[in-house]
Enzyme design. Structure first.
Site, PDB file in Angstrom:
ATOM      1  N   TRP A  78       0.794  -1.234   0.000  1.00 25.63           N
ATOM      2  CA  TRP A  78       0.000   0.000   0.000  1.00 25.63           C
ATOM      3  C   TRP A  78       0.818   1.271   0.000  1.00 25.63           C
ATOM      4  O   TRP A  78       0.267   2.349  -0.151  1.00 25.63           O
ATOM      5  CB  TRP A  78      -0.889   0.000   1.254  1.00 25.63           C
ATOM      6  CG  TRP A  78      -0.089  -0.383   2.465  1.00 25.63           C
ATOM      7  CD1 TRP A  78       0.008  -1.634   3.016  1.00 25.63           C
ATOM      8  CD2 TRP A  78       0.805   0.440   3.219  1.00 25.63           C
ATOM      9  NE1 TRP A  78       0.901  -1.642   4.062  1.00 25.63           N
ATOM     10  CE2 TRP A  78       1.412  -0.368   4.202  1.00 25.63           C
ATOM     11  CE3 TRP A  78       1.174   1.787   3.163  1.00 25.63           C
ATOM     12  CZ2 TRP A  78       2.347   0.100   5.113  1.00 25.63           C
ATOM     13  CZ3 TRP A  78       2.109   2.265   4.064  1.00 25.63           C
ATOM     14  CH2 TRP A  78       2.678   1.418   5.027  1.00 25.63           C
ATOM     15  N   ASN A  79       2.146   1.184   0.220  1.00 25.80           N
ATOM     16  CA  ASN A  79       2.853   2.447   0.491  1.00 25.80           C
ATOM     17  C   ASN A  79       3.058   3.327  -0.754  1.00 25.80           C
ATOM     18  O   ASN A  79       3.132   4.551  -0.642  1.00 25.80           O
ATOM     19  CB  ASN A  79       4.168   2.209   1.242  1.00 25.80           C
ATOM     20  CG  ASN A  79       5.157   1.390   0.468  1.00 25.80           C
ATOM     21  OD1 ASN A  79       4.781   0.685  -0.475  1.00 25.80           O
ATOM     22  ND2 ASN A  79       6.403   1.460   0.849  1.00 25.80           N
ATOM     23  N   LYS A 101      -2.856  -8.899  -6.899  1.00 21.22           N
ATOM     24  CA  LYS A 101      -3.500  -8.879  -5.578  1.00 21.22           C
ATOM     25  C   LYS A 101      -2.858  -7.700  -4.847  1.00 21.22           C
ATOM     26  O   LYS A 101      -1.688  -7.738  -4.470  1.00 21.22           O
ATOM     27  CB  LYS A 101      -3.233 -10.189  -4.808  1.00 21.22           C
ATOM     28  CG  LYS A 101      -3.951 -10.265  -3.465  1.00 21.22           C
ATOM     29  CD  LYS A 101      -2.974 -10.110  -2.313  1.00 21.22           C
ATOM     30  CE  LYS A 101      -3.674 -10.035  -0.979  1.00 21.22           C
ATOM     31  NZ  LYS A 101      -4.182  -8.668  -0.679  1.00 21.22           N
ATOM     32  N   HIS A 102      -3.635  -6.625  -4.708  1.00 20.48           N
ATOM     33  CA  HIS A 102      -3.081  -5.446  -4.036  1.00 20.48           C
ATOM     34  C   HIS A 102      -3.363  -5.537  -2.539  1.00 20.48           C
ATOM     35  O   HIS A 102      -4.110  -6.410  -2.085  1.00 20.48           O
ATOM     36  CB  HIS A 102      -3.714  -4.174  -4.635  1.00 20.48           C
ATOM     37  CG  HIS A 102      -2.768  -3.011  -4.688  1.00 20.48           C
ATOM     38  ND1 HIS A 102      -1.769  -2.815  -3.763  1.00 20.48           N
ATOM     39  CD2 HIS A 102      -2.651  -1.958  -5.564  1.00 20.48           C
ATOM     40  CE1 HIS A 102      -1.084  -1.716  -4.064  1.00 20.48           C
ATOM     41  NE2 HIS A 102      -1.601  -1.177  -5.161  1.00 20.48           N
ATOM     42  N   SER A 105       6.367  -7.227   3.123  1.00 20.28           N
ATOM     43  CA  SER A 105       7.156  -7.535   4.311  1.00 20.28           C
ATOM     44  C   SER A 105       7.925  -8.842   4.140  1.00 20.28           C
ATOM     45  O   SER A 105       7.602  -9.667   3.278  1.00 20.28           O
ATOM     46  CB  SER A 105       6.208  -7.656   5.505  1.00 20.28           C
ATOM     47  OG  SER A 105       5.299  -8.713   5.254  1.00 20.28           O
ATOM     48  N   GLU A 148      10.702  -8.040  -3.288  1.00 19.80           N
ATOM     49  CA  GLU A 148      11.165  -6.699  -2.898  1.00 19.80           C
ATOM     50  C   GLU A 148      10.651  -6.481  -1.489  1.00 19.80           C
ATOM     51  O   GLU A 148       9.473  -6.182  -1.299  1.00 19.80           O
ATOM     52  CB  GLU A 148      10.571  -5.641  -3.836  1.00 19.80           C
ATOM     53  CG  GLU A 148      10.982  -5.774  -5.281  1.00 19.80           C
ATOM     54  CD  GLU A 148      12.373  -5.228  -5.540  1.00 19.80           C
ATOM     55  OE1 GLU A 148      12.989  -4.661  -4.620  1.00 19.80           O
ATOM     56  OE2 GLU A 148      12.844  -5.394  -6.668  1.00 19.80           O
ATOM     57  N   CYS A 196      10.409   1.695   1.894  1.00 13.36           N
ATOM     58  CA  CYS A 196      11.338   0.595   2.160  1.00 13.36           C
ATOM     59  C   CYS A 196      12.774   1.102   2.163  1.00 13.36           C
ATOM     60  O   CYS A 196      13.611   0.598   2.893  1.00 13.36           O
ATOM     61  CB  CYS A 196      11.149  -0.508   1.131  1.00 13.36           C
ATOM     62  SG  CYS A 196      11.062   0.126  -0.534  1.00 13.36           S
ATOM     63  N   GLU A 256      12.924  -3.308  11.405  1.00 18.23           N
ATOM     64  CA  GLU A 256      12.569  -2.206  10.515  1.00 18.23           C
ATOM     65  C   GLU A 256      11.463  -1.385  11.207  1.00 18.23           C
ATOM     66  O   GLU A 256      10.463  -1.950  11.636  1.00 18.23           O
ATOM     67  CB  GLU A 256      12.036  -2.758   9.189  1.00 18.23           C
ATOM     68  CG  GLU A 256      11.599  -1.671   8.225  1.00 18.23           C
ATOM     69  CD  GLU A 256      10.915  -2.209   6.964  1.00 18.23           C
ATOM     70  OE1 GLU A 256      10.230  -3.245   7.047  1.00 18.23           O
ATOM     71  OE2 GLU A 256      11.065  -1.580   5.903  1.00 18.23           O
TER      72      GLU A 256
HETATM   73  P1  NAP Z   1       2.662  -6.996   3.768  1.00 14.97           P
HETATM   74  O1  NAP Z   1       1.819  -7.185   4.942  1.00 14.97           O
HETATM   75  O2  NAP Z   1       3.682  -7.996   3.466  1.00 14.97           O
HETATM   76  O3  NAP Z   1       1.686  -6.756   2.518  1.00 14.97           O
HETATM   77  C1  NAP Z   1       2.159  -6.658   1.202  1.00 14.97           C
HETATM   78  C2  NAP Z   1       1.225  -7.397   0.283  1.00 14.97           C
HETATM   79  O4  NAP Z   1       1.334  -8.799   0.523  1.00 14.97           O
HETATM   80  C3  NAP Z   1      -0.249  -7.051   0.503  1.00 14.97           C
HETATM   81  O5  NAP Z   1      -0.911  -7.097  -0.719  1.00 14.97           O
HETATM   82  C4  NAP Z   1      -0.705  -8.173   1.412  1.00 14.97           C
HETATM   83  O6  NAP Z   1      -2.100  -8.374   1.377  1.00 14.97           O
HETATM   84  C5  NAP Z   1       0.023  -9.335   0.789  1.00 14.97           C
HETATM   85  N1  NAP Z   1       0.205 -10.518   1.630  1.00 14.97           N
HETATM   86  C6  NAP Z   1       0.604 -10.573   2.903  1.00 14.97           C
HETATM   87  N2  NAP Z   1       0.705 -11.860   3.305  1.00 14.97           N
HETATM   88  C7  NAP Z   1       0.351 -12.631   2.251  1.00 14.97           C
HETATM   89  C8  NAP Z   1       0.229 -14.040   2.045  1.00 14.97           C
HETATM   90  N3  NAP Z   1       0.517 -14.925   2.994  1.00 14.97           N
HETATM   91  N4  NAP Z   1      -0.176 -14.475   0.827  1.00 14.97           N
HETATM   92  C9  NAP Z   1      -0.470 -13.602  -0.146  1.00 14.97           C
HETATM   93  N5  NAP Z   1      -0.391 -12.263  -0.012  1.00 14.97           N
HETATM   94  C10 NAP Z   1       0.031 -11.779   1.174  1.00 14.97           C
HETATM   95  O7  NAP Z   1       3.484  -5.658   3.803  1.00 14.97           O
HETATM   96  P2  NAP Z   1       3.131  -4.342   4.512  1.00 14.97           P
HETATM   97  O8  NAP Z   1       3.563  -4.473   5.921  1.00 14.97           O
HETATM   98  O9  NAP Z   1       1.765  -3.927   4.221  1.00 14.97           O
HETATM   99  O10 NAP Z   1       4.146  -3.375   3.687  1.00 14.97           O
HETATM  100  C11 NAP Z   1       5.251  -2.870   4.215  1.00 14.97           C
HETATM  101  C12 NAP Z   1       6.470  -3.722   3.955  1.00 14.97           C
HETATM  102  O11 NAP Z   1       6.764  -3.741   2.568  1.00 14.97           O
HETATM  103  C13 NAP Z   1       7.686  -3.116   4.616  1.00 14.97           C
HETATM  104  O12 NAP Z   1       8.478  -4.124   5.166  1.00 14.97           O
HETATM  105  C14 NAP Z   1       8.392  -2.442   3.474  1.00 14.97           C
HETATM  106  O13 NAP Z   1       9.754  -2.214   3.689  1.00 14.97           O
HETATM  107  C15 NAP Z   1       8.116  -3.362   2.351  1.00 14.97           C
HETATM  108  N6  NAP Z   1       8.251  -2.691   1.048  1.00 14.97           N
HETATM  109  C16 NAP Z   1       9.291  -3.039   0.250  1.00 14.97           C
HETATM  110  C17 NAP Z   1       9.483  -2.389  -0.964  1.00 14.97           C
HETATM  111  C18 NAP Z   1      10.616  -2.752  -1.880  1.00 14.97           C
HETATM  112  O14 NAP Z   1      10.583  -2.362  -3.036  1.00 14.97           O
HETATM  113  N7  NAP Z   1      11.605  -3.504  -1.440  1.00 14.97           N
HETATM  114  C19 NAP Z   1       8.598  -1.402  -1.347  1.00 14.97           C
HETATM  115  C20 NAP Z   1       7.548  -1.063  -0.501  1.00 14.97           C
HETATM  116  C21 NAP Z   1       7.381  -1.735   0.700  1.00 14.97           C
HETATM  117  P3  NAP Z   1      -3.058  -7.807   2.545  1.00 14.97           P
HETATM  118  O15 NAP Z   1      -2.966  -6.328   2.507  1.00 14.97           O
HETATM  119  O16 NAP Z   1      -4.393  -8.321   2.137  1.00 14.97           O
HETATM  120  O17 NAP Z   1      -2.558  -8.382   3.826  1.00 14.97           O
END
Ligand code: NAP
Length: 468
Positions: free
Chosen positions: A130-131, A154-155, A207, A228, A262, A359
Site C-alpha cells: 500500500w505504500n 492482488k493489491h 514484508s 522486494e 522501504c 525495521e
Molecule cells: P505486507 O503485509 O507484506 O503486505 C504486502 C502485500 O502482501 C499485501 O498485498 C498483502 O495483502 C500481501 N500478503 C501478505 N501476506 C500474504 C500471504 N501470505 N499471501 C499472499 N499475499 C500476502 O506488507 P506491509 O507491511 O503492508 O508493507 C510494508 C512492507 O513492505 C515493509 O516491510 C516495506 O519495507 C516493504 N516494502 C518493500 C518495498 C521494496 O521495493 N523492497 C517497497 C515497498 C514496501 P493484505 O494487505 O491483504 O494483507
C-alpha cells in the site's frame, strides 16, 4: 478478507469492495493464458502504443489519481502527485526501451552462430503493498506487459481503490482482455493461482513475513519469483561530510511518505566528530515537521497508512525504550487522533535491543555513534536487510569506495536519490532478490531462449558439433 478504503486521517470508512470468487479468478486465468499464447507471436514494439496510452491517461488526471492515494493511505497530496508522475515515467520508459532491452543477443559459438532471444513465460501473479499503490504496480506491470506476460494483481487490502482505478485505466487504454486483472482475493486464492500451471511467476513487494510465505509457495510449484522486501537502510556520515548538504535532505530521507518507504534512511550512523551535531540536526528537522491533514499544502508530515500501523509502531518504540534505548525526541505515548504519529528519535540502541535489527516503518529515526569509518561500515552491514543506503563524505571518490563495502542493493553517495525508471531496484539478504526497474527489471520473468543455427553439414567427428 475485506478490501476497504478507510481514510487514515479520520478513520472514516469510505468504501468496501466485494471480493472476487474462484470463478472470476478462473476467467482471468483463461483470458490471460490465451493472451500469452497470442503475445508470444507479436513483436514487443506492437505493445508500446497502448502503454503510452496508459501514461497519457494518467498524465491527464494527475490530481484526481493523487487524491485517491491521499484519501486511501494518507499520503501527502504533493507526494501523491509525485507518485503519479514517476509511474507515468516508468510506463514511458519501458514503452520506449523494452524492444531494445529484449532484442536478440548474438553469440559466437563453436557449433555455429547462436543467439539468445527473449520470450514471455506466461501469466505473472503480482502481490503489492500500500505504500506506493500505483508506483508498485507500474514497476512490475510496464516491463512485463512489454515482455508479453499477462498479469494478475492482488493489491493490499487497504488500497483497493488504487488497484481498481489502475485496472480501469488499463481498460480505457484498450489493452486486450486478460492483460491485467485486479483481483480482490484472499491468501489461499493467491496460493491456488501460484500453483496453477498457466502461471509462471510471482512478484511480491511487501514484508519479510509475506515474502517468505509467498516464495515458499512459488518454490513448492517451481515458479520463478522476485521479492522486494523491507529495509533498515543506513545513512552514514563520515568525518569529512558536508553537514550543510546533509541538512538539506535529512528530513526527507526519513520523513518522506510518513517514513513508510522501504528505502527510507532508518539508521543514521555517525562518527564521533559529528554525532552531537547530527542528533541536533535531526531533532530540529523532526520538530519542524507539521503533522496533519495530508490534503493541506502546509502539512509536511502525513499520518500513517492505518490506525493498526500506528498501534504496531507505537508498540515497537515502547519495546525499544523498555530495552534501554534513549528517547532523544518525541514520546512513547501517541496522543494524536486516527493514524497521526508524532516522530521519534531513538539513540543508544544496544545490539541486544530488539530495535537493533528491526525495521521501523514510520517516522522513527535511529542514530548510532561510531568511532570511525571502519566501524560505520561494520555497523551498516550488521543488519538482516540490505536494500539501499546513503553515504556522505567530503571526497565523493572515497565515499563511493565506502559505498562499495556496504552489503546492499544500492547506495546514494552525497545525495538521497529515491527512485527513477532507469535505476535497477532491489535488495540482498532479507530485503529479497531480483531487480525491478532499469534494463535488469524486464528480464526476471523472461525466458532467455538460446537458438543455435547450423549452416554447415553436421560433422559427427567434431565433438563440439556433434555429441558430447
Ligand atoms: P505486507 O503485509 O507484506 O503486505 C504486502 C502485500 O502482501 C499485501 O498485498 C498483502 O495483502 C500481501 N500478503 C501478505 N501476506 C500474504 C500471504 N501470505 N499471501 C499472499 N499475499 C500476502 O506488507 P506491509 O507491511 O503492508 O508493507 C510494508 C512492507 O513492505 C515493509 O516491510 C516495506 O519495507 C516493504 N516494502 C518493500 C518495498 C521494496 O521495493 N523492497 C517497497 C515497498 C514496501 P493484505 O494487505 O491483504 O494483507
Amino acid at each position: 478478507m475485506s478490501y476497504q478504503t478507510v481514510n487514515p486521517f479520520t478513520d472514516e470508512v469510505i468504501k468496501t469492495f466485494d471480493s472476487h470468487d474462484d470463478a472470476y479468478v478462473e476467467e482471468a486465468l483463461t483470458k490471460g493464458h490465451a493472451l500469452y499464447k497470442k503475445w508470444r507471436n507479436d513483436p514487443v514494439e506492437s505493445r508500446a502504443d497502448a502503454l503510452n496510452k496508459v501514461a497519457d491517461i494518467m498524465a491527464s488526471r494527475v490530481d484526481e489519481l493523487a487524491k485517491i492515494l491521499t484519501v486511501e493511505m494518507g499520503k501527502r497530496f504533493s507526494e501523491a502527485q509525485g507518485e503519479v508522475v514517476i509511474s507515468i515515467a516508468i510506463a514511458r520508459y519501458y514503452a520506449k526501451n523494452a524492444a531494445e532491452f529484449l532484442k536478440p543477443k548474438n553469440i559466437q559459438s563453436a557449433i555455429g552462430p547462436a543467439q539468445t532471444i527473449s520470450r514471455p513465460t506466461g501469466i505473472l501473479m503480482m502481490v503489492e503493498p500500500w505504500n506506493f499503490p500505483y508506483y508498485q504496480i507500474m514497476r512490475v506491470f510496464a516491463p512485463n506487459y512489454m515482455a508479453g506476460n499477462p498479469m494478475l494483481l492482488k493489491h493490499a487490502s487497504n488500497t483497493p481503490m488504487a488497484a481498481d482505478t489502475f485496472e480501469k485505466i488499463v481498460k480505457e487504454a484498450e489493452l486486450p482482455d486478460g492483460a491485467f486483472t485486479n483481483l480482490f482475493i484472499d491468501y489461499d486464492q493467491v496460493s491456488h493461482i501460484i500453483a496453477d500451471e498457466r502461471v509462471q511467476g510471482v512478484a511480491l513487494t511487501g514484508s519479510e513475513r509475506a515474502g517468505k510465505l509467498v516464495a515458499a509457495e512459488a518454490g513448492k510449484y517451481m515458479k520463478q519469483s522476485s521479492l522486494e522486501l523491507g529495509g533498515s537502510d543506513p545513512f552514514i556520515i563520515l568525518d569529512d561530510a558536508d553537514l550543510f548538504e546533509v541538512e538539506k535532505i535529512i528530513s526527507g530521507a526519513r520523513l518522506y511518505n510518513a517514513g513508510q518507504v522501504c528505502t527510507s534512511s532508518k539508521r543514521f550512523i555517525v562518527t564521533e566528530k559529528n554525532y552531537d551535531k547530527l542528533v541536533e540536526m535531526l531533532k530540529k528537522a523532526f520538530s519542524e515537521a507539521r503533522l496533519g491533514d495530508p490534503m493541506l499544502p502546509e502539512t509536511t508530515l502525513a499520518p500513517l497508512s492505518t490506525s493498526k500501523a500506528k498501534k504496531n509502531l507505537t508498540k515497537q518504540v515502547a519495546e525499544a525504550v523498555d530495552a534501554g534505548a534513549t528517547l532523544a525526541f518525541g514520546s512513547v505515548e501517541q496522543t494524536k487522533p486516527a493514524a497521526l504519529f508524532e516522530p521519534v528519535i531513538l539513540t543508544n540502541i544496544s545490539k541486544d535491543n530488539p530495535a537493533f535489527y528491526q525495521e521501523f516503518f514510520g517516522p522513527v529515526g535511529q542514530v548510532y555513534k561510531v568511532r570511525d569509518e571502519e566501524e560505520a561500515i561494520a555497523l551498516a552491514n550488521d543488519s538482516h536487510y540490505g536494500l539501499s543506503g546513503v553515504v556522505f563524505g567530503g571526497s565523493p571518490e572515497h565515499a563511493t569506495e565506502v559505498a562499495s563495502k556496504i552489503e546492499t542493493g544500492a547506495v546514494f553517495v552525497n545525495s538521497f536519490g529515491g527512485t527513477l525508471p532507469e535505476l535497477p531496484f532491489g535488495g540482498v539478504k532479507n530485503s529479497g532478490y531480483g531487480r525491478e526497474l532499469g534494463d535488469l527489471g524486464i528480464d526476471t520473468f523472461v525466458n532467455k531462449e538460446t537458438i543455435v543455427t547450423k549452416h554447415e553439414p553436421i560433422d559427427l567427428n567434431n565433438a563440439f558439433g556433434g555429441f558430447v
